[in-house]
Design a protein around this motif. Structure first.
Motif, PDB file in Angstrom:
ATOM      1  N   ASN A   1      -8.965   0.217  -0.695  1.00 51.68           N
ATOM      2  CA  ASN A   1      -8.435  -1.122  -0.959  1.00 51.68           C
ATOM      3  C   ASN A   1      -8.366  -2.011   0.284  1.00 51.68           C
ATOM      4  O   ASN A   1      -8.835  -3.142   0.269  1.00 51.68           O
ATOM      5  N   PHE A   2      -7.742  -1.530   1.352  1.00 47.95           N
ATOM      6  CA  PHE A   2      -7.500  -2.390   2.513  1.00 47.95           C
ATOM      7  C   PHE A   2      -8.493  -2.179   3.658  1.00 47.95           C
ATOM      8  O   PHE A   2      -8.534  -2.977   4.579  1.00 47.95           O
ATOM      9  N   LYS A   3      -9.255  -1.095   3.610  1.00 48.15           N
ATOM     10  CA  LYS A   3     -10.299  -0.805   4.607  1.00 48.15           C
ATOM     11  C   LYS A   3      -9.756  -0.810   6.046  1.00 48.15           C
ATOM     12  O   LYS A   3     -10.369  -1.335   6.955  1.00 48.15           O
ATOM     13  N   TRP A   4      -8.588  -0.192   6.205  1.00 43.39           N
ATOM     14  CA  TRP A   4      -8.007  -0.071   7.534  1.00 43.39           C
ATOM     15  C   TRP A   4      -8.653   1.056   8.319  1.00 43.39           C
ATOM     16  O   TRP A   4      -8.528   1.116   9.539  1.00 43.39           O
ATOM     17  N   MET A   5      -9.311   1.987   7.620  1.00 38.77           N
ATOM     18  CA  MET A   5      -9.955   3.138   8.247  1.00 38.77           C
ATOM     19  C   MET A   5     -11.237   3.465   7.500  1.00 38.77           C
ATOM     20  O   MET A   5     -11.387   3.109   6.337  1.00 38.77           O
ATOM     21  N   THR A   6     -12.099   4.210   8.183  1.00 42.23           N
ATOM     22  CA  THR A   6     -13.271   4.765   7.513  1.00 42.23           C
ATOM     23  C   THR A   6     -12.890   6.125   6.928  1.00 42.23           C
ATOM     24  O   THR A   6     -11.816   6.660   7.221  1.00 42.23           O
ATOM     25  N   GLU A   7     -13.768   6.681   6.116  1.00 46.97           N
ATOM     26  CA  GLU A   7     -13.541   8.010   5.541  1.00 46.97           C
ATOM     27  C   GLU A   7     -13.369   9.052   6.642  1.00 46.97           C
ATOM     28  O   GLU A   7     -12.512   9.934   6.549  1.00 46.97           O
ATOM     29  N   GLU A   8     -14.181   8.963   7.685  1.00 46.89           N
ATOM     30  CA  GLU A   8     -14.114   9.933   8.776  1.00 46.89           C
ATOM     31  C   GLU A   8     -12.795   9.834   9.530  1.00 46.89           C
ATOM     32  O   GLU A   8     -12.176  10.844   9.864  1.00 46.89           O
ATOM     33  N   GLU A   9     -12.363   8.620   9.810  1.00 43.14           N
ATOM     34  CA  GLU A   9     -11.086   8.427  10.501  1.00 43.14           C
ATOM     35  C   GLU A   9      -9.931   8.950   9.651  1.00 43.14           C
ATOM     36  O   GLU A   9      -9.015   9.592  10.178  1.00 43.14           O
TER      37      GLU A   9
ATOM     38  N   ILE B   1      -2.047  12.377  -0.972  1.00 44.78           N
ATOM     39  CA  ILE B   1      -3.173  12.159  -0.059  1.00 44.78           C
ATOM     40  C   ILE B   1      -4.306  11.364  -0.713  1.00 44.78           C
ATOM     41  O   ILE B   1      -4.816  10.417  -0.099  1.00 44.78           O
ATOM     42  N   PRO B   2      -4.720  11.680  -1.942  1.00 45.64           N
ATOM     43  CA  PRO B   2      -5.769  10.845  -2.539  1.00 45.64           C
ATOM     44  C   PRO B   2      -5.332   9.388  -2.735  1.00 45.64           C
ATOM     45  O   PRO B   2      -6.157   8.477  -2.641  1.00 45.64           O
ATOM     46  N   LEU B   3      -4.046   9.176  -2.965  1.00 41.13           N
ATOM     47  CA  LEU B   3      -3.547   7.812  -3.099  1.00 41.13           C
ATOM     48  C   LEU B   3      -3.579   7.085  -1.764  1.00 41.13           C
ATOM     49  O   LEU B   3      -3.941   5.905  -1.696  1.00 41.13           O
ATOM     50  N   PHE B   4      -3.203   7.775  -0.699  1.00 42.26           N
ATOM     51  CA  PHE B   4      -3.307   7.203   0.651  1.00 42.26           C
ATOM     52  C   PHE B   4      -4.759   6.809   0.927  1.00 42.26           C
ATOM     53  O   PHE B   4      -5.036   5.727   1.431  1.00 42.26           O
ATOM     54  N   GLN B   5      -5.666   7.713   0.610  1.00 41.31           N
ATOM     55  CA  GLN B   5      -7.082   7.464   0.859  1.00 41.31           C
ATOM     56  C   GLN B   5      -7.563   6.230   0.105  1.00 41.31           C
ATOM     57  O   GLN B   5      -8.270   5.391   0.660  1.00 41.31           O
ATOM     58  N   LYS B   6      -7.166   6.108  -1.149  1.00 44.83           N
ATOM     59  CA  LYS B   6      -7.570   4.955  -1.963  1.00 44.83           C
ATOM     60  C   LYS B   6      -7.064   3.649  -1.356  1.00 44.83           C
ATOM     61  O   LYS B   6      -7.806   2.667  -1.267  1.00 44.83           O
ATOM     62  N   GLU B   7      -5.814   3.632  -0.930  1.00 48.13           N
ATOM     63  CA  GLU B   7      -5.240   2.408  -0.366  1.00 48.13           C
ATOM     64  C   GLU B   7      -5.823   2.089   1.016  1.00 48.13           C
ATOM     65  O   GLU B   7      -6.252   0.964   1.272  1.00 48.13           O
ATOM     66  N   VAL B   8      -5.822   3.090   1.897  1.00 50.45           N
ATOM     67  CA  VAL B   8      -6.168   2.865   3.302  1.00 50.45           C
ATOM     68  C   VAL B   8      -7.671   2.657   3.498  1.00 50.45           C
ATOM     69  O   VAL B   8      -8.089   1.771   4.235  1.00 50.45           O
ATOM     70  N   VAL B   9      -8.479   3.479   2.824  1.00 50.92           N
ATOM     71  CA  VAL B   9      -9.930   3.404   2.989  1.00 50.92           C
ATOM     72  C   VAL B   9     -10.545   2.458   1.966  1.00 50.92           C
ATOM     73  O   VAL B   9     -11.380   1.623   2.303  1.00 50.92           O
TER      74      VAL B   9
ATOM     75  N   ALA C   1       0.831  -1.212   0.000  1.00 51.53           N
ATOM     76  CA  ALA C   1       0.000   0.000   0.000  1.00 51.53           C
ATOM     77  C   ALA C   1       0.862   1.258   0.000  1.00 51.53           C
ATOM     78  O   ALA C   1       0.634   2.176  -0.803  1.00 51.53           O
ATOM     79  N   PHE C   2       1.866   1.311   0.847  1.00 51.73           N
ATOM     80  CA  PHE C   2       2.653   2.522   0.961  1.00 51.73           C
ATOM     81  C   PHE C   2       3.760   2.617  -0.082  1.00 51.73           C
ATOM     82  O   PHE C   2       4.197   3.708  -0.425  1.00 51.73           O
ATOM     83  N   PHE C   3       4.177   1.492  -0.619  1.00 51.84           N
ATOM     84  CA  PHE C   3       5.113   1.527  -1.741  1.00 51.84           C
ATOM     85  C   PHE C   3       4.415   2.114  -2.962  1.00 51.84           C
ATOM     86  O   PHE C   3       4.979   2.937  -3.676  1.00 51.84           O
ATOM     87  N   ARG C   4       3.161   1.692  -3.190  1.00 50.11           N
ATOM     88  CA  ARG C   4       2.402   2.236  -4.330  1.00 50.11           C
ATOM     89  C   ARG C   4       2.199   3.737  -4.186  1.00 50.11           C
ATOM     90  O   ARG C   4       2.347   4.476  -5.159  1.00 50.11           O
ATOM     91  N   THR C   5       1.853   4.192  -2.981  1.00 48.07           N
ATOM     92  CA  THR C   5       1.657   5.645  -2.808  1.00 48.07           C
ATOM     93  C   THR C   5       2.965   6.385  -2.988  1.00 48.07           C
ATOM     94  O   THR C   5       2.986   7.472  -3.553  1.00 48.07           O
TER      95      THR C   5
END
Length: 188
Positions: A36-44, A26-34, A10-14
């Protein structure tokens, strides 16, 4: 081990695709974290971004470190930060060697000029998503009033954005705590 691999990917791609600096990532982080991997919600994710913007230093490494830590502790943090900066280290070493010889070619200048609108569009999409969330959570009027107040505070009163974010975050936490205390009073 799979979690560490997912953090690395995830972080290598970003880090690899985040051309244009931390804010462009930031939009790439959001795509991966929220997404692709669902580690966080949009609000978090929005809260992490807000807090990350108030702290000094590059936003990409701060967010990678925090999210990696949240997902998998200290090793997740180290993995995420290294994965995020590794592409830059490699590309800087390799590309700068060749780019100095190629910088006068039109196609190289065209490539660098083409990146600007792409990064602008990515930032625009992220801004629209945050505005939509603001309108959904606060309503149109309050969002507009708050936006105008923030713009005046930043550009006319020259108040640092970190102070504004800190005040707004403190207010929202106070309001949330007050609401929770009120609900506990009703239960007893």
């Amino acid at each position: 081990m799979k979690t560490q691999w997912n953090i690395f990917i995830a972080f290598f791609r970003t880090g690899m695709l985040g051309f244009g600096g931390g804010p462009a990532s930031i939009p790439l982080f959001q795509k991966e974290v929220v997404g692709n991997f669902k580690w966080m919600t949009e609000e978090e994710f929005g809260e992490v971004l807000a807090i990350g913007n108030t702290l000094p230093g590059p936003i990409a490494t701060k967010m990678a470190g925090y999210i990696g830590y949240r997902v998998s502790g200290i090793w997740g943090m180290i993995n995420a930060v290294l994965a995020n900066i590794l592409p830059t280290i490699i590309l800087m070493t390799v590309l700068l060697t060749f780019l100095s010889n190629l910088r006068d070619f039109d196609w190289v200048q065209g490539m660098t000029a083409a990146v600007v609108p792409i990064v602008g569009m990515m930032m625009g999409v992220l801004t629209k998503q945050f505005i939509d969330k603001s309108v959904k959570g606060l309503g149109v009027r309050f969002s507009l009033v708050l936006g105008v107040i923030v713009l005046i505070a930043m550009y006319i009163a020259s108040i640092h954005p970190g102070i504004i974010i800190g005040v707004l975050l403190g207010y929202s936490l106070f309001k949330k705590d007050k609401k929770n205390n009120k609900n506990e009073g009703k239960r007893s």
